[in-house]
Design an enzyme around this catalytic site. Structure first.
Site, PDB file in Angstrom:
ATOM      1  N   VAL A 180      58.143  56.447  10.457  1.00  0.00           N
ATOM      2  CA  VAL A 180      58.211  57.153  11.538  1.00  0.00           C
ATOM      3  C   VAL A 180      57.757  58.636  11.242  1.00  0.00           C
ATOM      4  O   VAL A 180      57.080  59.377  12.128  1.00  0.00           O
ATOM      5  CB  VAL A 180      59.600  57.290  12.217  1.00  0.00           C
ATOM      6  CG1 VAL A 180      59.696  58.212  13.557  1.00  0.00           C
ATOM      7  CG2 VAL A 180      60.079  55.944  12.654  1.00  0.00           C
ATOM      8  N   ASP A 181      58.206  59.227  10.011  1.00  0.00           N
ATOM      9  CA  ASP A 181      58.081  60.518   9.641  1.00  0.00           C
ATOM     10  C   ASP A 181      56.489  60.472   9.398  1.00  0.00           C
ATOM     11  O   ASP A 181      55.696  61.683   9.882  1.00  0.00           O
ATOM     12  CB  ASP A 181      58.553  60.925   8.498  1.00  0.00           C
ATOM     13  CG  ASP A 181      60.255  61.514   8.712  1.00  0.00           C
ATOM     14  OD1 ASP A 181      60.145  62.049   9.656  1.00  0.00           O
ATOM     15  OD2 ASP A 181      60.883  61.525   7.596  1.00  0.00           O
ATOM     16  N   LEU A 182      55.947  59.552   8.752  1.00  0.00           N
ATOM     17  CA  LEU A 182      54.486  59.582   8.191  1.00  0.00           C
ATOM     18  C   LEU A 182      53.673  59.326   9.522  1.00  0.00           C
ATOM     19  O   LEU A 182      52.647  60.186   9.848  1.00  0.00           O
ATOM     20  CB  LEU A 182      54.306  58.491   7.495  1.00  0.00           C
ATOM     21  CG  LEU A 182      54.943  58.516   6.121  1.00  0.00           C
ATOM     22  CD1 LEU A 182      54.860  57.186   5.259  1.00  0.00           C
ATOM     23  CD2 LEU A 182      54.366  59.793   5.440  1.00  0.00           C
TER      24      LEU A 182
END
Length: 410
Positions: A180-182
């Site tokens: 999700v961060d990436l």
């Protein structure tokens, strides 16, 4: 730290973002991965960190190499680190002066923290109307959740991903990387590049509001579409696919393979040329993907029984000759040593002042007119403080010494 010449952007004159300056006020993963991509594309990235501690991921270990967390190394190449105490008036002025020269700022502060620091979009825009200000947060800005911290693990749980990941009767599971961060970092890069294109036409910067929640629910893709348009609640299928059969792992006599039969013709070839099971190809229960999905509980034990009697190498050879997608289940190390990794020259090496050298994954952005050189290594904390203060802002050595003596910079 003494200035150095390791990040000579003149060597990257052919890269798409050469001449673009990025003020990186972000930390952890989503923001740093976005600014690293901008750096890979040739931008000059000034990574602002807190003296003494720096980016949170500098302490996220194990694993580490000679005391340097490899998590930090994964998202911070092609940057220059300047350590500045933003809570001091002098530190804030340094950042404002950098913002006045920057094209892009990326930050993931909570709005309350930005207001306290005096570094909101309106305050930065006042010193640079052409600035593209990218805010990355858990739940977006301008709503009741804007000050709620966003963590990848929590978003994977809240956005439904853990409910569809794992064995059917097992526990909900997260993906093994903070995707999700990436993907939020990737979305930030797309928005930034679009904003740069718009600025070419309008001459004005703008504010970009990138939320981990938005990125996660958008990434649900076909799963979200299925629920929104039928009302059915998606469930876990382990390594199997909810809509395509057979599309999962199978055990051979001496190892496991991943098989992806994407259409009816591939299934016909699987039955006639690989297994062989000609009667299965003619069976109306399995003739179409829809029927195979409906009758997976009947089909899969038959297939599993035939795979289990054949060696992995033999089965993969048959599948390749039949044009059916399949592959080994590899460890991370095996994947990084694999033929595709070698053919794509996936691993790059950079000199490092402490480690001697660092290895990282080459940027997936390959352009014929802008081949990317080997990246510079992720910087040590404050490694480029003197360089940025002197070369970018024009500070004299005695001024820098005074700032360092007062604990304003490191």
């Amino acid at each position: 730290m003494q200035p150095d010449d390791e990040l000579d952007k003149t060597a990257n004159a052919a890269l798409p973002l050469t001449g673009i300056k990025v003020l990186d006020l972000s930390r952890v993963l989503a923001g740093p991965s976005a600014t690293m991509t901008l750096g890979d594309l040739g931008a000059d990235v000034w990574k602002v960190e807190q003296p003494g501690t720096g980016d949170d991921t500098r302490t996220w270990a194990p694993p580490s190499a000679s005391g340097i967390a490899t998590y930090y190394l994964a998202a911070n190449r092609n940057k220059r680190s300047i350590a500045v105490d933003l809570a001091t008036p002098e530190g804030r002025q340094i950042v404002l002066r950098l913002a006045a020269q920057a094209d892009i700022v990326v930050e993931n502060f909570r709005p309350a923290s930005l207001r306290k620091l005096g570094l909101t979009y309106d305050e930065l825009r006042a010193v640079n109307p052409r600035l593209i200000h990218c805010s990355i947060s858990g739940y977006g800005r301008g709503n009741d959740l804007e000050d709620r911290p966003g963590y990848d693990f929590i978003l994977q749980a809240e956005c439904g991903f853990m409910s569809i990941t794992g064995e059917p009767d097992g526990e909900p599971m997260r993906l093994g990387v903070a995707f999700v961060d990436l993907v939020s970092g990737m979305n930030a890069v797309q928005a930034i590049l679009a904003a740069l294109f718009m600025r070419e036409r309008t001459g004005r910067g703008q504010w970009l509001d990138i939320a981990l929640f938005d990125s996660a629910v958008f990434f649900l893709a076909n799963v979200a579409s299925g629920h929104l348009n039928t009302g059915s609640e998606p469930r876990r299928f382990g390594n199997a696919h909810p809509s395509i059969v057979p599309y999962q792992l199978f055990d051979c006599a001496d190892g496991r393979i991943a098989l992806a039969v994407g259409n009816d013709e591939q299934f016909r070839r699987l039955c006639l040329d690989v297994l062989p099971l000609p009667g299965l190809a003619a069976d109306e229960r399995f003739a179409s993907n829809r029927r195979r999905a409906e009758n997976r509980d009947l089909l899969l034990p038959i297939l599993s029984g035939h795979f289990s009697t054949t060696s992995r190498a033999e089965m993969l050879g048959r599948l390749e000759r039949a044009g059916i997608p399949a592959g080994e289940v590899k460890s991370v190390g095996e994947a990084l040593r694999s033929q595709p990794s070698v053919l794509r020259d996936s691993i790059v090496t950079s000199p490092h002042p402490v480690l001697g050298e660092t290895k990282s994954i080459r940027s997936p952005l390959r352009m014929s007119a802008a081949p990317m050189p080997a990246p510079s290594a992720p910087p040590l904390l404050g490694q480029h403080t003197d360089m940025i203060l002197s070369q970018v802002l024009g500070f004299q050595p005695d001024q820098i010494d005074a700032l360092r003596g007062g604990g304003i910079v490191q």
